[in-house]
Design a protein around this motif. Structure first.
Motif, short mmCIF file in Angstrom:
data_model
loop_
_atom_site.label_atom_id
_atom_site.label_comp_id
_atom_site.label_asym_id
_atom_site.label_seq_id
_atom_site.Cartn_x
_atom_site.Cartn_y
_atom_site.Cartn_z
N LEU A 71 -5.33 0.04 -6.32
CA LEU A 71 -5.95 -0.65 -5.27
C LEU A 71 -7.27 -0.58 -4.64
O LEU A 71 -7.71 -1.49 -3.67
CB LEU A 71 -5.47 1.02 -3.90
CG LEU A 71 -5.50 1.09 -2.52
CD1 LEU A 71 -4.24 -0.24 -1.92
CD2 LEU A 71 -5.11 2.39 -1.88
N GLU A 72 -8.42 -0.29 -5.44
CA GLU A 72 -8.93 -0.62 -5.14
C GLU A 72 -9.97 -1.75 -5.79
O GLU A 72 -10.95 -2.47 -4.66
CB GLU A 72 -10.09 0.84 -5.64
CG GLU A 72 -9.79 2.07 -5.89
CD GLU A 72 -9.03 2.44 -6.00
OE1 GLU A 72 -9.15 4.03 -5.61
OE2 GLU A 72 -8.15 1.99 -6.89
N VAL A 129 -8.00 -3.59 -2.29
CA VAL A 129 -8.76 -3.67 -1.23
C VAL A 129 -10.71 -4.77 -1.19
O VAL A 129 -10.65 -5.02 -0.08
CB VAL A 129 -9.28 -2.68 -0.54
CG1 VAL A 129 -10.14 -2.33 0.35
CG2 VAL A 129 -8.30 -1.99 -0.03
N PHE A 153 0.76 -1.39 -0.49
CA PHE A 153 -0.16 0.23 0.25
C PHE A 153 0.70 0.72 0.03
O PHE A 153 0.64 2.19 -0.78
CB PHE A 153 -1.24 0.46 1.29
CG PHE A 153 -1.87 -0.97 1.42
CD1 PHE A 153 -2.07 -1.75 0.15
CD2 PHE A 153 -2.94 -0.36 2.13
CE1 PHE A 153 -3.06 -2.95 0.18
CE2 PHE A 153 -4.15 -1.95 1.89
CZ PHE A 153 -4.32 -2.38 0.36
N TRP A 179 -7.69 2.56 4.05
CA TRP A 179 -7.95 1.93 3.65
C TRP A 179 -8.39 0.46 4.24
O TRP A 179 -8.36 -0.69 3.75
CB TRP A 179 -6.67 1.53 2.63
CG TRP A 179 -7.14 2.86 1.63
CD1 TRP A 179 -6.36 3.95 1.68
CD2 TRP A 179 -7.41 2.92 0.17
NE1 TRP A 179 -6.99 4.28 0.80
CE2 TRP A 179 -7.50 3.94 -0.68
CE3 TRP A 179 -8.90 1.67 -0.54
CZ2 TRP A 179 -8.43 4.04 -1.47
CZ3 TRP A 179 -9.26 1.95 -1.40
CH2 TRP A 179 -9.28 3.55 -2.31
N LEU A 199 0.81 5.32 -1.16
CA LEU A 199 -0.14 5.42 -0.47
C LEU A 199 0.30 6.19 1.23
O LEU A 199 2.13 5.49 1.84
CB LEU A 199 -0.71 4.82 0.00
CG LEU A 199 -2.02 4.63 0.26
CD1 LEU A 199 -2.81 3.26 1.17
CD2 LEU A 199 -3.13 5.91 0.23
#
Length: 411
Positions: free
Chosen positions: A311-312, A315, A243, A257, A249
């Motif tokens: 990232l979406e 996750v 991340f 997140w 991030l």
């Protein structure tokens, strides 16, 4: 001690709050510290692999020590074991907070694992021995939901403490939390077991552990729970690097997140609580295991079929896994203790926890070895471990009864 054992059981909400505070400290020892992990190479002049060793050593120590705490809980009682464990955890956390070198920090992390494992054994026993089956399952669901708050807020708080006050601050905050938890535990925690004078006999301990390993019904639950722990820690070890370093991030935003994944876990635990009176743990456990495997498969499929590396996407797939994790652990833990049968509950709880931590350490070590800065090592490690869990549940299930025609042919 006798007066303590005669003390009536506290209300479920009060006892649950105290036990949650004791066990949440063990989770916070990892999650408050996680945002600091990528910065250790710069702080101490070590490699990334050496920095990750502070997590692996903690898990390995936890997994080995837990085998010791089970017989101790049988010999001296649940309450004494809990108080000793929390006190030792406080002392080891102070060692981490004031570590003067990387080696001292490594020793502190190992001692944290050794002492925190006592709570992992005793808390489940107190819940199981205090309340009936349905109440215990519901409390385990609420317990799992509440414990989910620790990893949800831990990285967020830990990240800001690191940015504002430096790397020692998360350990200082944890020590303060532990001091409060120890005081509450002293006032509220009951004694629910009967001390067994021969519980520390090495021959009997070995016999109990070997007896549990021979119980097919116990292994059918314990092995999948251990496998999902391996998958979980593949994420916990690799996640901060993935991340922060790969997706860019900010350190203090990692917890936001990560919290989405933890909320999914809490949803799974709450589902177990809501369905406790309608659906038994025998059905809730495989439902949770199905979701954990599905999340790992979805992550691998997204990477393979669509090349998704956002990232979406990561996750979202991890959240599917987390829902199943919360469901499986809330239902599977009391189910495994039931399947232990006539074996000491303390030993069964210890073996259950040790197997989970051993798999967690292996899962973390695997992803550390394969670390290349991409999502692939984490995805493959999670897929393998959840696949092993599904295989164990199916393979160790009761054999299919043969019909009359099959029996006749076998003759």
């Amino acid at each position: 001690m006798s007066d303590t054992r005669k003390r009536p059981a506290p209300p479920a909400w009060l006892l649950g709050s105290v036990l949650i505070s004791c066990t949440a400290a063990g989770i916070l020892s990892t999650d408050l510290y996680a945002p600091t992990l990528p910065h250790l190479p710069e702080i101490f002049g070590v490699t990334e692999a050496e920095a990750q060793l502070t997590m692996t050593v903690n898990l390995a120590a936890f997994g080995l020590a837990i085998l010791f705490w089970g017989p101790v809980a049988e010999r001296f009682g649940r309450r004494v074991t809990l108080l000793v464990g929390v006190s030792g955890f406080l002392a080891s956390t102070l060692l981490c907070a004031f570590a003067w070198s990387f080696e001292a920090l490594l020793w502190g992390r190992a001692l944290q694992g050794i002492t925190a494992s006592a709570q992992s054994v005793v808390v489940v026993l107190i819940i199981r021995e205090t309340y009936d089956r349905v109440t215990a399952l519901r409390l385990m669901g609420v317990y799992g939901f509440a414990l989910g708050l620790a990893p949800a807020v831990g990285p967020l708080i830990g990240g800001h403490l690191f940015v504002w006050l430096g790397w020692r601050a998360p350990f200082v905050a944890l020590a303060i939390f532990l001091a409060v938890a120890l005081r509450a535990c002293w006032r509220v925690a009951p004694e629910t077991g009967t001390p067994q004078l021969d519980a520390l006999d090495p021959v009997l301990i070995l016999d109990d552990y070997m007896g549990l390993l021979a119980k097919r019904r116990f292994l059918r639950v314990a092995a999948p729970l251990a496998a999902t722990s391996g998958a979980l820690f593949a994420y916990l070890i690799e996640g901060p690097f993935l991340f922060i370093d790969t997706f860019g991030l900010p350190t203090e935003s990692f917890g936001v997140w990560h919290a989405l994944i933890v909320i999914a876990y809490m949803l799974g635990a709450l589902t177990a609580t809501a369905l406790a009176r309608l659906v038994g743990p025998e059905r809730l456990t495989p439902a949770g295991l199905t979701l954990t495997t599905g999340g790992a498969v979805a992550l691998t499929a997204m990477l393979t079929l669509f090349g998704a590396t956002s990232l979406e996407t990561v996750v979202f797939c991890l959240s599917i896994f987390a829902v199943g994790l919360g469901l499986a652990f809330a239902a599977g833990t009391p189910l495994a203790l039931e399947e232990a049968g006539d074996r000491p509950a303390g030993v069964a709880s210890a073996l259950l926890g040790a197997s989970q931590l051993a798999a967690a350490a292996l899962g973390g070590a695997t992803v550390s070895f394969l670390h290349d800065g991409s999502s692939w090592p984490m995805a493959m490690a999670m897929l393998v471990w959840t696949g092993l869990g599904a295989w164990a549940w199916i393979g160790l299930g009761p054999p299919r009864p043969r019909d009359d025609e099959e029996i006749e042919r076998s003759r």
